[in-house]
Design a protein around this motif. Structure first.
Motif, short mmCIF file in Angstrom:
data_model
loop_
_atom_site.label_atom_id
_atom_site.label_comp_id
_atom_site.label_asym_id
_atom_site.label_seq_id
_atom_site.Cartn_x
_atom_site.Cartn_y
_atom_site.Cartn_z
N THR A 1 0.85 -1.19 0.00
CA THR A 1 0.00 0.00 0.00
C THR A 1 0.88 1.24 0.00
O THR A 1 0.69 2.16 -0.79
N ASN A 2 1.87 1.24 0.89
CA ASN A 2 2.78 2.37 1.00
C ASN A 2 4.13 2.13 0.32
O ASN A 2 4.96 3.01 0.28
N TYR A 3 4.35 0.89 -0.13
CA TYR A 3 5.58 0.48 -0.81
C TYR A 3 6.81 0.67 0.08
O TYR A 3 7.77 1.34 -0.25
N ILE A 4 6.71 0.02 1.24
CA ILE A 4 7.82 -0.04 2.19
C ILE A 4 8.18 -1.51 2.35
O ILE A 4 7.33 -2.33 2.67
N PHE A 5 9.44 -1.82 2.10
CA PHE A 5 9.92 -3.20 2.12
C PHE A 5 10.99 -3.34 3.19
O PHE A 5 11.93 -2.53 3.23
N THR A 6 10.85 -4.34 4.05
CA THR A 6 11.77 -4.52 5.17
C THR A 6 12.30 -5.94 5.21
O THR A 6 11.55 -6.89 5.00
N VAL A 7 13.58 -6.06 5.51
CA VAL A 7 14.22 -7.36 5.75
C VAL A 7 14.90 -7.27 7.11
O VAL A 7 15.66 -6.34 7.36
N ASP A 8 14.61 -8.23 7.98
CA ASP A 8 15.22 -8.32 9.31
C ASP A 8 15.86 -9.69 9.43
O ASP A 8 15.28 -10.68 8.99
N LEU A 9 17.04 -9.74 10.03
CA LEU A 9 17.66 -11.05 10.29
C LEU A 9 18.74 -10.89 11.36
O LEU A 9 19.23 -9.80 11.62
N ASP A 10 19.07 -12.01 11.99
CA ASP A 10 20.17 -12.07 12.95
C ASP A 10 21.30 -12.85 12.31
O ASP A 10 21.07 -13.76 11.52
N PHE A 11 22.53 -12.49 12.66
CA PHE A 11 23.70 -13.21 12.14
C PHE A 11 24.63 -13.57 13.28
O PHE A 11 24.73 -12.84 14.27
N GLN A 12 25.30 -14.73 13.15
CA GLN A 12 26.26 -15.16 14.17
C GLN A 12 27.59 -14.44 14.01
O GLN A 12 28.25 -14.12 14.99
N LYS A 13 27.98 -14.22 12.74
CA LYS A 13 29.22 -13.50 12.42
C LYS A 13 28.93 -12.60 11.24
O LYS A 13 28.06 -12.90 10.41
N ILE A 14 29.69 -11.54 11.12
CA ILE A 14 29.48 -10.60 10.01
C ILE A 14 29.71 -11.27 8.67
O ILE A 14 29.08 -10.91 7.67
N THR A 15 30.55 -12.30 8.62
CA THR A 15 30.78 -13.02 7.36
C THR A 15 29.51 -13.74 6.91
O THR A 15 29.31 -13.93 5.71
N ASN A 16 28.65 -14.13 7.86
CA ASN A 16 27.36 -14.74 7.48
C ASN A 16 26.48 -13.74 6.74
O ASN A 16 25.81 -14.09 5.77
N LEU A 17 26.50 -12.49 7.20
CA LEU A 17 25.71 -11.44 6.53
C LEU A 17 26.25 -11.21 5.12
O LEU A 17 25.49 -11.13 4.16
#
Length: 192
Positions: free
Chosen positions: A69-85
């Motif tokens: 409706t407002n065209y807002i897209f969100t992604v949330d996640l947790d990572f164990q190490k920055i290399t995983n991200l």
């Protein structure tokens, strides 16, 4: 970022100021030579992205939110190490068949030092776009916020602003200025 190198990543793309224009575009089949996805195809792509992230070692609690409706897209996640991200970005790049020479190791964290890199040749990619495609970036803005368990000892990007608690740092700017090299998103943040 937590002191142990794990953390939480939240990415938001907000097109709400352009929702009238987007609603018009979504009624078309093509624009500027690009196929226009349906709302269902947009949802399916978000699900594919979520699955891609969920199937990455060291990534958990993946959630996407698609507000059509407002065209807002969100992604949330947790990572164990920055290399995983960084691995999620690599998977995304590979799934989209993006130039294999473009690196995706945007973040590093070691010895109380967090580094945000910018290794993508964004100016070269931008210059390849048609004029009508470039217009999308003219008024686009970005905000990045990095939060830490420890206080910030120093940071390299002088346009960044630390919080009162000195455990977070914010950087705002213009996407077109980043593309043209007038602003940098890189930052090396050393923690106490």
């Amino acid at each position: 970022m937590k002191d142990d190198g794990s953390g939480h990543f939240n990415f938001v793309i907000n097109f709400s100021q352009s929702k009238t224009k987007i609603n018009s575009v979504l009624k078309m089949e093509k624009i500027n030579g690009y196929d226009i996805p349906s709302k269902e195809e947009i949802k399916n792509e978000a699900s594919r992205l979520e699955a891609l992230a969920k199937n990455t070692i060291g990534i958990s609690n993946v959630k996407t939110n698609i507000d059509l409706t407002n065209y807002i897209f969100t992604v949330d996640l947790d990572f164990q190490k920055i290399t995983n991200l960084n691995a999620v970005f690599l998977k995304l790049k590979n799934s989209k068949k993006i130039d294999p020479t473009i690196t995706t190791d945007y973040f590093t964290f070691a010895d109380k030092k967090f580094i945000r890199n910018q290794k993508v040749p964004i100016k070269a990619l931008y210059d390849k776009l048609k004029k009508t495609d470039k217009e999308v970036f003219e008024n686009a803005k970005y905000t990045s916020v990095y939060k830490f368990d420890s206080t910030i000892k120093s940071f390299s990007n002088k346009k960044a602003t630390p919080s009162k608690s000195n455990k977070a740092i914010k950087l705002n700017g213009s996407v077109i200025n980043v593309i043209n090299g007038n602003e940098k998103i890189e930052n090396t943040i050393t923690l106490n």
